[in-house]
Design an enzyme around this catalytic site. Structure first.
Site, mmCIF file in Angstrom:
data_model
loop_
_atom_site.group_PDB
_atom_site.id
_atom_site.type_symbol
_atom_site.label_atom_id
_atom_site.label_comp_id
_atom_site.label_asym_id
_atom_site.label_seq_id
_atom_site.Cartn_x
_atom_site.Cartn_y
_atom_site.Cartn_z
ATOM 1 N N LEU A 91 0.798 -1.220 0.000
ATOM 2 C CA LEU A 91 0.000 0.000 0.000
ATOM 3 C C LEU A 91 0.840 1.284 0.000
ATOM 4 C CD1 LEU A 91 -2.900 -1.213 2.326
ATOM 5 C CD2 LEU A 91 -2.590 -1.522 -0.138
ATOM 6 N N ASN A 108 0.697 -6.006 -10.054
ATOM 7 C CA ASN A 108 -0.039 -5.584 -8.859
ATOM 8 C C ASN A 108 -1.411 -6.242 -8.860
ATOM 9 O OD1 ASN A 108 -0.735 -3.848 -6.572
ATOM 10 N ND2 ASN A 108 -1.980 -2.665 -8.015
ATOM 11 N N HIS A 110 -5.215 -5.503 -7.612
ATOM 12 C CA HIS A 110 -6.065 -4.396 -7.129
ATOM 13 C C HIS A 110 -7.478 -4.926 -6.913
ATOM 14 C CE1 HIS A 110 -7.221 -0.279 -6.419
ATOM 15 N NE2 HIS A 110 -8.326 -0.530 -7.124
ATOM 16 N N GLU A 181 -9.139 -12.509 -6.123
ATOM 17 C CA GLU A 181 -7.709 -12.207 -5.939
ATOM 18 C C GLU A 181 -6.832 -13.446 -5.779
ATOM 19 O OE1 GLU A 181 -6.723 -8.984 -3.240
ATOM 20 O OE2 GLU A 181 -8.791 -8.328 -3.254
HETATM 21 C C1 GAR Z 1 -5.896 -6.905 -1.062
HETATM 22 O O1 GAR Z 1 -7.295 -6.818 -1.134
HETATM 23 C C2 GAR Z 1 -5.276 -6.204 -2.256
HETATM 24 O O2 GAR Z 1 -6.008 -6.346 -3.427
HETATM 25 C C3 GAR Z 1 -5.281 -4.774 -1.786
HETATM 26 O O3 GAR Z 1 -4.898 -4.848 -0.433
HETATM 27 C C4 GAR Z 1 -5.366 -6.091 0.125
HETATM 28 C C5 GAR Z 1 -4.224 -6.772 0.827
HETATM 29 O O4 GAR Z 1 -4.641 -7.934 1.514
HETATM 30 N N1 GAR Z 1 -4.401 -3.970 -2.579
HETATM 31 C C6 GAR Z 1 -4.653 -2.699 -2.909
HETATM 32 O O5 GAR Z 1 -5.625 -2.097 -2.504
HETATM 33 C C7 GAR Z 1 -3.623 -2.052 -3.820
HETATM 34 N N2 GAR Z 1 -4.128 -0.837 -4.374
HETATM 35 P P1 GAR Z 1 -3.616 -9.071 1.929
HETATM 36 O O6 GAR Z 1 -2.476 -8.410 2.695
HETATM 37 O O7 GAR Z 1 -4.415 -9.985 2.823
HETATM 38 O O8 GAR Z 1 -3.120 -9.762 0.689
#
Ligand code: GAR
Length: 207
Positions: A91, A108, A110, A181
Site C-alpha cells: 500500500l 499488482n 487491485h 484475488e
Molecule cells: C488486497 O485486497 C489487495 O487487493 C489490496 O490490499 C489487500 C491486501 O490484503 N491492494 C490494494 O488495494 C492495492 N491498491 P492481503 O495483505 O491480505 O493480501
C-alpha cells in the site's frame, strides 16, 4: 526459474495464496526470493518466515525523507535483482525509478475492476467502502503490470464478483479475495513464469 520478490503491507493473504500455489504446483518454475514489507507489524512477514523465505522490513519511518526511503528500497531491489516484483497488497507507492528500471517486471493486484474504483485514494478496504457507497452490483479484482501511473499499466486478468445486498466492506473484501484475488494472482505469476503472456502495443496477449 523465475525469481520473484513479493511486496506486502498487511495480512498477506495474497502472499499466502502465492505460497500455497507454489507448494501445490499451481505456480511452476518460480522461486520466491524474498518478501519485503513497509510495515513492521505486517503478518505477511511472519508468513514469509514460516516458509523459510527471507523477510525484509523497509519502513519509510526509518528514513528522514521519501528520497532516503526510495534509495534504500531501490538498493535492496537491485541487490535482489528479481525477474518479477509482485505487489500483493503493497500500500505504499513504489519509486518512479523502480517502474523504469524494472519495466514489464512488476505486477499488482487491485481489489476492483480497473478503471473503476482505482487510482489515488483507492486501496484496501477503502475500495469496498466506495463500491458499496456507489451501489454498484458487480465488482471484482484486477491483476495488471505496473507503470509510472497509479493502477494504470496493462491489464493481465480480471474477475467479476457480485455485490450482495447485505454486504459490509469487510464481507465484500473477503469475497473479492476468495473469488477473485487468490485465484487471479497465482495464475498470472504462473503465466509469466511459463512465458504465456506478452505485452504488445500496451495490451497483454496470451501467447
Ligand atoms: C488486497 O485486497 C489487495 O487487493 C489490496 O490490499 C489487500 C491486501 O490484503 N491492494 C490494494 O488495494 C492495492 N491498491 P492481503 O495483505 O491480505 O493480501
Amino acid at each position: 526459474m523465475l525469481r520473484a520478490v513479493v511486496c506486502v503491507s498487511g495480512g498477506g493473504t495474497n502472499l499466502q495464496a502465492i505460497l500455497d500455489a507454489v507448494k501445490e504446483g499451481r505456480i511452476t518454475n518460480t522461486k520466491i526470493e524474498a518478501v519485503i514489507s513497509n510495515n513492521a507489524g505486517a503478518y505477511a512477514l511472519t508468513r514469509a518466515k514460516e516458509n523459510q523465505i527471507p523477510a525484509v522490513l523497509l519502513s519509510p519511518k526509518e528514513y528522514p525523507d521519501r528520497a532516503g526511503y526510495h534509495a534504500a528500497f531501490m538498493e535492496k531491489m537491485r541487490e535482489l535483482s528479481p525477474d518479477l516484483i509482485v505487489l500483493a497488497g503493497f500500500l505504499v507507492r513504489i519509486p518512479k525509478e523502480m517502474t523504469t528500471e524494472f519495466e514489464g517486471k512488476i505486477i499488482n493486484i487491485h481489489p476492483s475492476l480497473i478503471p473503476s474504483f482505482s487510482g489515488v485514494g483507492y486501496y484496501g478496504l477503502k475500495v469496498h467502502e466506495a463500491v458499496l457507497a456507489r451501489g454498484v452490483k458487480v465488482t471484482g479484482a484486477t491483476v495488471h503490470f505496473v507503470d509510472a501511473g497509479m493502477d494504470e499499466g496493462p491489464i493481465i486478468a480480471q474477475k467479476a464478483v457480485c455485490v450482495a445486498e447485505n454486504d459490509t466492506p469487510e464481507s465484500l473484501q473477503r469475497r473479492v479475495m476468495e473469488e477473485a484475488e487468490w485465484i487471479l494472482l497465482p495464475q498470472a505469476i504462473d503465466d509469466i513464469a511459463n512465458n504465456r503472456l506478452t505485452v504488445r502495443d500496451g495490451y497483454v496477449r496470451k501467447v
